[in-house]
Enzyme design. Structure first.
Site, PDB file in Angstrom:
ATOM      1  N   LYS A  18       0.832  -1.203   0.000  1.00 24.48           N
ATOM      2  CA  LYS A  18       0.000   0.000   0.000  1.00 24.48           C
ATOM      3  C   LYS A  18       0.870   1.257   0.000  1.00 24.48           C
ATOM      4  O   LYS A  18       2.083   1.185   0.236  1.00 24.48           O
ATOM      5  CB  LYS A  18      -0.936  -0.050   1.211  1.00 24.48           C
ATOM      6  CG  LYS A  18      -1.927  -1.227   1.159  1.00 24.48           C
ATOM      7  CD  LYS A  18      -2.994  -1.100   2.240  1.00 24.48           C
ATOM      8  CE  LYS A  18      -3.924  -2.297   2.204  1.00 24.48           C
ATOM      9  NZ  LYS A  18      -5.092  -2.125   3.120  1.00 24.48           N
ATOM     10  N   TYR A  58     -11.388  -3.564  -4.392  1.00 28.56           N
ATOM     11  CA  TYR A  58     -12.116  -3.630  -3.126  1.00 28.56           C
ATOM     12  C   TYR A  58     -13.626  -3.752  -3.319  1.00 28.56           C
ATOM     13  O   TYR A  58     -14.382  -3.449  -2.392  1.00 28.56           O
ATOM     14  CB  TYR A  58     -11.761  -2.409  -2.279  1.00 28.56           C
ATOM     15  CG  TYR A  58     -10.375  -2.479  -1.663  1.00 28.56           C
ATOM     16  CD1 TYR A  58      -9.947  -3.627  -0.994  1.00 28.56           C
ATOM     17  CD2 TYR A  58      -9.490  -1.404  -1.730  1.00 28.56           C
ATOM     18  CE1 TYR A  58      -8.684  -3.707  -0.436  1.00 28.56           C
ATOM     19  CE2 TYR A  58      -8.223  -1.473  -1.161  1.00 28.56           C
ATOM     20  CZ  TYR A  58      -7.826  -2.627  -0.508  1.00 28.56           C
ATOM     21  OH  TYR A  58      -6.588  -2.716   0.067  1.00 28.56           O
ATOM     22  N   ARG A 111       2.477  -6.193   9.676  1.00 28.39           N
ATOM     23  CA  ARG A 111       1.632  -5.153  10.287  1.00 28.39           C
ATOM     24  C   ARG A 111       1.977  -4.963  11.759  1.00 28.39           C
ATOM     25  O   ARG A 111       1.887  -3.863  12.296  1.00 28.39           O
ATOM     26  CB  ARG A 111       0.165  -5.521  10.117  1.00 28.39           C
ATOM     27  CG  ARG A 111      -0.315  -5.404   8.661  1.00 28.39           C
ATOM     28  CD  ARG A 111      -1.660  -6.070   8.500  1.00 28.39           C
ATOM     29  NE  ARG A 111      -2.194  -5.942   7.151  1.00 28.39           N
ATOM     30  CZ  ARG A 111      -3.116  -6.754   6.654  1.00 28.39           C
ATOM     31  NH1 ARG A 111      -3.604  -7.738   7.395  1.00 28.39           N
ATOM     32  NH2 ARG A 111      -3.570  -6.579   5.425  1.00 28.39           N
ATOM     33  N   ASN A 121      -2.902  -0.259   6.167  1.00 31.05           N
ATOM     34  CA  ASN A 121      -2.208  -1.270   6.977  1.00 31.05           C
ATOM     35  C   ASN A 121      -1.097  -1.983   6.192  1.00 31.05           C
ATOM     36  O   ASN A 121      -0.901  -3.180   6.310  1.00 31.05           O
ATOM     37  CB  ASN A 121      -3.220  -2.263   7.561  1.00 31.05           C
ATOM     38  CG  ASN A 121      -4.055  -2.935   6.481  1.00 31.05           C
ATOM     39  OD1 ASN A 121      -3.918  -2.619   5.305  1.00 31.05           O
ATOM     40  ND2 ASN A 121      -4.904  -3.865   6.865  1.00 31.05           N
ATOM     41  N   HIS A 124      -1.765  -5.590   1.344  1.00 31.61           N
ATOM     42  CA  HIS A 124      -2.982  -6.369   1.093  1.00 31.61           C
ATOM     43  C   HIS A 124      -2.569  -7.681   0.444  1.00 31.61           C
ATOM     44  O   HIS A 124      -1.642  -7.704  -0.358  1.00 31.61           O
ATOM     45  CB  HIS A 124      -3.923  -5.611   0.142  1.00 31.61           C
ATOM     46  CG  HIS A 124      -5.001  -6.491  -0.416  1.00 31.61           C
ATOM     47  ND1 HIS A 124      -6.168  -6.731   0.257  1.00 31.61           N
ATOM     48  CD2 HIS A 124      -5.059  -7.226  -1.558  1.00 31.61           C
ATOM     49  CE1 HIS A 124      -6.911  -7.571  -0.455  1.00 31.61           C
ATOM     50  NE2 HIS A 124      -6.262  -7.887  -1.562  1.00 31.61           N
ATOM     51  N   GLU A 135      -8.267 -10.743  -8.276  1.00 30.68           N
ATOM     52  CA  GLU A 135      -7.423  -9.575  -7.992  1.00 30.68           C
ATOM     53  C   GLU A 135      -6.243  -9.440  -8.960  1.00 30.68           C
ATOM     54  O   GLU A 135      -5.974  -8.343  -9.451  1.00 30.68           O
ATOM     55  CB  GLU A 135      -6.920  -9.650  -6.544  1.00 30.68           C
ATOM     56  CG  GLU A 135      -8.053  -9.470  -5.534  1.00 30.68           C
ATOM     57  CD  GLU A 135      -7.651  -9.767  -4.099  1.00 30.68           C
ATOM     58  OE1 GLU A 135      -6.522 -10.254  -3.862  1.00 30.68           O
ATOM     59  OE2 GLU A 135      -8.470  -9.491  -3.198  1.00 30.68           O
TER      60      GLU A 135
HETATM   61  P1  CMP Z   1      -6.878  -5.356   3.178  1.00 27.99           P
HETATM   62  O1  CMP Z   1      -6.130  -6.612   3.412  1.00 27.99           O
HETATM   63  O2  CMP Z   1      -6.372  -4.404   2.161  1.00 27.99           O
HETATM   64  O3  CMP Z   1      -8.376  -5.757   2.760  1.00 27.99           O
HETATM   65  C1  CMP Z   1      -9.458  -4.918   2.988  1.00 27.99           C
HETATM   66  C2  CMP Z   1      -9.104  -3.739   3.842  1.00 27.99           C
HETATM   67  O4  CMP Z   1     -10.200  -3.117   4.469  1.00 27.99           O
HETATM   68  C3  CMP Z   1      -8.246  -4.173   5.005  1.00 27.99           C
HETATM   69  O5  CMP Z   1      -6.991  -4.570   4.560  1.00 27.99           O
HETATM   70  C4  CMP Z   1      -8.279  -2.929   5.871  1.00 27.99           C
HETATM   71  O6  CMP Z   1      -7.378  -1.944   5.389  1.00 27.99           O
HETATM   72  C5  CMP Z   1      -9.693  -2.441   5.614  1.00 27.99           C
HETATM   73  N1  CMP Z   1     -10.590  -2.745   6.733  1.00 27.99           N
HETATM   74  C6  CMP Z   1     -11.058  -3.949   7.077  1.00 27.99           C
HETATM   75  N2  CMP Z   1     -11.874  -3.827   8.158  1.00 27.99           N
HETATM   76  C7  CMP Z   1     -11.895  -2.518   8.481  1.00 27.99           C
HETATM   77  C8  CMP Z   1     -12.536  -1.775   9.488  1.00 27.99           C
HETATM   78  N3  CMP Z   1     -13.322  -2.358  10.392  1.00 27.99           N
HETATM   79  N4  CMP Z   1     -12.345  -0.446   9.520  1.00 27.99           N
HETATM   80  C9  CMP Z   1     -11.560   0.146   8.585  1.00 27.99           C
HETATM   81  N5  CMP Z   1     -10.912  -0.520   7.599  1.00 27.99           N
HETATM   82  C10 CMP Z   1     -11.074  -1.839   7.556  1.00 27.99           C
END
Ligand code: CMP
Length: 147
Positions: A18, A58, A111, A121, A124, A135
């Site tokens: 990211k 997403y 993470r 975070n 992904h 994806e």
């Molecule tokens: P990622 O692995 O990129 O897949 C989906 C993303 O949604 C996840 O990492 C987080 O960055 C985000 N995400 C998932 N749950 C939450 C949440 N409860 N609040 C905010 N962001 C979230």
């Protein structure tokens, strides 16, 4: 004899570093962890994420309260997209990332070691073979995958 850890089947997973991982200079550290684990990079590129591709990536989260923030956090910024290959690559990479919320991610995970923000975070990765199929096709064609 009992088989531990499932059959020895090589699989592929899609991974995205990211924007914060790119901007903070953590690309090398993170890719190095995957390489040291034994995962093979079969495709990789640095791109500026188009908004429509972020929405595609997403799409499964559309309608959730964090969807808009998720998309706008990566749209227009630099990310690294890649395909990794190895035994049980999907679950291995997810374990290496740690819990979705970095606050809950164990030390030793990516993470857990480098982040605090749940939206940005750091990395992904696909959570299933179906997600991988969906994806990686957003960013790569089959001829980009160098086995
Ligand atoms: P990622 O692995 O990129 O897949 C989906 C993303 O949604 C996840 O990492 C987080 O960055 C985000 N995400 C998932 N749950 C939450 C949440 N409860 N609040 C905010 N962001 C979230």
């Amino acid at each position: 004899m009992q088989t531990v850890g499932g059959p020895v089947v090589s699989e592929r997973t899609f991974v995205m570093l990211k924007p914060s991982a790119v901007e903070r200079g953590l690309m090398g550290e993170i890719i190095s962890r995957f390489e040291r684990k034994g995962l093979k990079v079969v495709a990789m590129k640095l791109i500026r994420m188009r908004r429509e591709d972020a929405e595609r990536l997403y799409a499964v989260h559309r309608g959730k309260h964090f969807y808009e923030q998720l998309v706008s956090t990566i749209a227009g910024r630099r990310v690294v997209v890649m395909v990794l290959e190895g035994r049980s690559a999907i679950s291995v990479v997810r374990k290496m990332l740690g819990a979705t919320d970095p606050v809950n991610a164990e030390p030793g995970t990516i993470r857990g070691d480098f982040g605090l923000d749940i939206t940005d975070n750091l990395v992904h990765a696909s959570d299933s073979a179906e997600s991988y199929e969906y994806e990686h096709r957003i960013f790569f064609s089959e001829s980009d995958l160098v086995a």
